[in-house]
Design an enzyme around this catalytic site. Sequence first.
Site, short mmCIF file in Angstrom:
data_model
loop_
_atom_site.label_atom_id
_atom_site.label_comp_id
_atom_site.label_asym_id
_atom_site.label_seq_id
_atom_site.Cartn_x
_atom_site.Cartn_y
_atom_site.Cartn_z
N SER A 1 0.84 -1.20 0.00
CA SER A 1 0.00 0.00 0.00
C SER A 1 0.88 1.24 0.00
O SER A 1 2.03 1.21 0.46
CB SER A 1 -0.89 0.02 1.25
OG SER A 1 -1.52 1.27 1.43
N TYR B 1 0.20 -0.16 10.65
CA TYR B 1 -0.16 -0.52 9.28
C TYR B 1 1.01 -0.23 8.34
O TYR B 1 1.36 -1.07 7.49
CB TYR B 1 -1.39 0.28 8.85
CG TYR B 1 -1.87 -0.04 7.45
CD1 TYR B 1 -2.36 -1.30 7.13
CD2 TYR B 1 -1.84 0.94 6.45
CE1 TYR B 1 -2.80 -1.58 5.84
CE2 TYR B 1 -2.29 0.66 5.17
CZ TYR B 1 -2.77 -0.60 4.87
OH TYR B 1 -3.21 -0.87 3.59
#
Length: 326
Positions: free
Chosen positions: A158, A184
């Site tokens: 990501s 994350y």
Amino acid sequence: MTQQFGATSTTEDVLSGILLTNRRILVTGVSAGLGVETARVLAAHGATVVGAARNLAKAEQATAQVRRDAEKGGGSFELLELDLADLASVRAAADRLNAAGKRFDLVIANAGVMATPFGHTKDGFETQFGTNHLGHFVLVNRIAGLLRAGSRLVNLSSAGHRFSDIDLADPNFEHTPYDPWVAYGRSKTANILFAVAFDARHRAQGIRATAVHPGGIMTELVRHLPKGELETMVKQLNAQAASEDKPPFQFKTISQGAATSVWAGIVASADAIGGHYCEDCHVAQVIPNDAPTGLLDGGVRAYAVDPAQADALWTKSEEMVGEQFD
């Protein structure tokens, strides 16, 4: 790669005219979103697809269209139980695949979680690092012997990798205040570094690995976000875009989001994508670690593709899961 694709390309655009008969592909996370669409388009073009999911009942319902399209396109689809947050489940899934002995042409490590509250996997790892990275690290390495020469590994990362580099001194936030977005970011950086390290170890056998950013998509990944946080983030992104005279942020469709995974796994040149990070169906530019950049900007931070850092993560990951894979 004569055909050029980009941010708005769909999975069907990428696979137009391509038959995947006799290709066997593993896709993790097929109970929703990108995993379902990825499995669907591959099976619809004739591939034999194994879809892995933690909740088989949910995945069975979610993949009804996958089975229908597989039947029409000459492909096939089957489910495999896999809980990436439980290494016993990961090892059991790998054992089942190895016992079957059927080779793979492509593994797409798609499953993951995002911005979860602080917690731990069944093995005591921080939830996001344990699920997004360590679960796939064990699965892929345990079935590496099933990868054919010419096969590929595609790790879903990501743009969120820019939130943070990995922290090998404190991967479980035992000494660091927990922040869901930092966690994350660490896990998504780890996904890229794992691809870099895996590619380096297997390219001599004709097996390549890459990591991809699917883009901003509305999927079940947002389920852990507090109410209103997503809307606030979009407003901030649009304010940034306006200040730079750029168009406002727009979510991709599921099909557009899955396109880069399919492109990297099937269409792109193996030498072009091997050991790199891809976005919008192209290999991304490496951005210096200290360069100012926002989530709307393309590129991959240098720390996420650093071979020395990739080797260090590999060693630490082996230590954490109690297995060696070199």
